[in-house]
Design a protein around this motif. Structure first.
Motif, mmCIF file in Angstrom:
data_model
loop_
_atom_site.group_PDB
_atom_site.id
_atom_site.type_symbol
_atom_site.label_atom_id
_atom_site.label_comp_id
_atom_site.label_asym_id
_atom_site.label_seq_id
_atom_site.Cartn_x
_atom_site.Cartn_y
_atom_site.Cartn_z
ATOM 1 N N PRO A 136 -18.692 -16.056 33.229
ATOM 2 C CA PRO A 136 -17.467 -16.218 34.034
ATOM 3 C C PRO A 136 -16.838 -17.602 33.881
ATOM 4 O O PRO A 136 -15.616 -17.721 33.820
ATOM 5 N N GLU A 137 -17.669 -18.646 33.758
ATOM 6 C CA GLU A 137 -17.140 -19.999 33.581
ATOM 7 C C GLU A 137 -16.438 -20.138 32.231
ATOM 8 O O GLU A 137 -15.376 -20.747 32.128
ATOM 9 N N GLN A 138 -17.043 -19.564 31.189
ATOM 10 C CA GLN A 138 -16.433 -19.602 29.864
ATOM 11 C C GLN A 138 -15.138 -18.795 29.839
ATOM 12 O O GLN A 138 -14.161 -19.209 29.221
ATOM 13 N N ARG A 139 -15.146 -17.651 30.521
ATOM 14 C CA ARG A 139 -13.933 -16.830 30.594
ATOM 15 C C ARG A 139 -12.796 -17.613 31.233
ATOM 16 O O ARG A 139 -11.667 -17.581 30.762
ATOM 17 N N TRP A 140 -13.104 -18.296 32.332
ATOM 18 C CA TRP A 140 -12.091 -19.079 33.040
ATOM 19 C C TRP A 140 -11.527 -20.169 32.132
ATOM 20 O O TRP A 140 -10.315 -20.354 32.042
ATOM 21 N N ALA A 141 -12.416 -20.881 31.446
ATOM 22 C CA ALA A 141 -11.972 -21.958 30.552
ATOM 23 C C ALA A 141 -11.124 -21.395 29.411
ATOM 24 O O ALA A 141 -10.084 -21.972 29.059
ATOM 25 N N LEU A 142 -11.539 -20.278 28.850
ATOM 26 C CA LEU A 142 -10.774 -19.657 27.768
ATOM 27 C C LEU A 142 -9.415 -19.176 28.261
ATOM 28 O O LEU A 142 -8.398 -19.349 27.579
ATOM 29 N N LEU A 143 -9.387 -18.590 29.435
ATOM 30 C CA LEU A 143 -8.121 -18.116 29.992
ATOM 31 C C LEU A 143 -7.175 -19.277 30.274
ATOM 32 O O LEU A 143 -5.981 -19.200 29.980
ATOM 33 N N GLU A 144 -7.697 -20.362 30.809
ATOM 34 C CA GLU A 144 -6.877 -21.559 31.040
ATOM 35 C C GLU A 144 -6.314 -22.089 29.721
ATOM 36 O O GLU A 144 -5.149 -22.483 29.650
ATOM 37 N N THR A 145 -7.134 -22.086 28.686
ATOM 38 C CA THR A 145 -6.690 -22.548 27.379
ATOM 39 C C THR A 145 -5.605 -21.630 26.821
ATOM 40 O O THR A 145 -4.589 -22.099 26.290
ATOM 41 N N LEU A 146 -5.810 -20.319 26.950
ATOM 42 C CA LEU A 146 -4.796 -19.366 26.500
ATOM 43 C C LEU A 146 -3.479 -19.559 27.239
ATOM 44 O O LEU A 146 -2.403 -19.508 26.636
ATOM 45 N N GLN A 147 -3.551 -19.785 28.536
ATOM 46 C CA GLN A 147 -2.330 -19.980 29.323
ATOM 47 C C GLN A 147 -1.624 -21.267 28.927
ATOM 48 O O GLN A 147 -0.393 -21.305 28.831
ATOM 49 N N ALA A 148 -2.397 -22.318 28.673
ATOM 50 C CA ALA A 148 -1.798 -23.580 28.234
ATOM 51 C C ALA A 148 -1.130 -23.412 26.866
ATOM 52 O O ALA A 148 -0.016 -23.906 26.642
ATOM 53 N N LEU A 149 -1.795 -22.677 25.981
ATOM 54 C CA LEU A 149 -1.221 -22.416 24.658
ATOM 55 C C LEU A 149 0.041 -21.574 24.784
ATOM 56 O O LEU A 149 1.049 -21.852 24.126
ATOM 57 N N ASP A 150 0.002 -20.578 25.647
ATOM 58 C CA ASP A 150 1.175 -19.731 25.865
ATOM 59 C C ASP A 150 2.350 -20.552 26.390
ATOM 60 O O ASP A 150 3.475 -20.400 25.928
ATOM 61 N N GLU A 151 2.080 -21.452 27.329
ATOM 62 C CA GLU A 151 3.135 -22.323 27.865
ATOM 63 C C GLU A 151 3.661 -23.278 26.800
ATOM 64 O O GLU A 151 4.854 -23.541 26.721
ATOM 65 N N LEU A 152 2.751 -23.780 25.970
ATOM 66 C CA LEU A 152 3.150 -24.704 24.910
ATOM 67 C C LEU A 152 4.086 -24.025 23.912
ATOM 68 O O LEU A 152 5.064 -24.619 23.469
#
Length: 169
Positions: free
Chosen positions: A101-117
């Motif tokens: 779950p911690e890795q999922r959260w970190a990956l999702l945050e990274t995906l969202q940051a990339l999507d925003e970028l």
């Protein structure tokens, strides 16, 4: 507190008092739940507070709030869609390689940051960049997938890199 700061605070308070309930009700009807509507309503007023435009300059407060609220709503839906796509992809993985779950959260945050970028780039440019950077696909294959020339893919990549660099400034 200076007179100008006091006046700004008072005008924001008046805007909030007069229009918060209306905006939150509109968002609730769009979203179908009170909690997300309350969050987006608060986010809308935070945007107004941090905007370069002063509250006194807003001629049509409801139209302005609605515009900001719609933008936040679009971002909310895009984020939710990204989260769902990510969760669907995770379900396809074998159990032994499923992230914690911690890795999922970190990956999702990274995906969202990339999507925003990458937000604001044309779809072809985004796809070319993501295929190249995340999947290691070569320009020739990207060109075939997008049905464009390799030269166009090079332009797409240059555009994506430039966009990323400018967003980081």
């Amino acid at each position: 507190m200076t007179d100008a700061a006091t006046a700004k605070q008072q005008s924001l308070h008046t805007l909030y008092r007069d229009h918060h309930s209306w905006l939150q009700n509109w968002l609730r009807r769009q979203l179908g739940n009170t909690w997300d509507a309350a969050d987006l309503s608060q986010d809308t007023f935070i945007r107004v507070l941090t905007s370069s435009q002063t509250v006194a300059e807003i001629r049509e407060p409801r139209a302005y709030l609605l515009t900001v609220g719609k933008r936040l709503l679009n971002t909310f839906y895009a984020r939710r869609s990204l989260e769902q796509a990510y969760m669907d992809a995770l379900q396809q993985l074998p159990q032994e390689v499923t992230p914690s779950p911690e890795q999922r959260w970190a990956l999702l945050e990274t995906l969202q940051a990339l999507d925003e970028l990458l937000d604001g780039l044309p779809l072809g440019v985004r796809r070319a960049f993501l295929w190249s950077q995340l999947e290691g696909v070569g320009y020739r294959e990207i060109a075939a997938r997008l049905e464009v020339s390799e030269r166009t893919v090079k332009r797409y990549m240059a555009q994506a890199y430039e966009h990323c660099l400018l967003m980081e400034l």
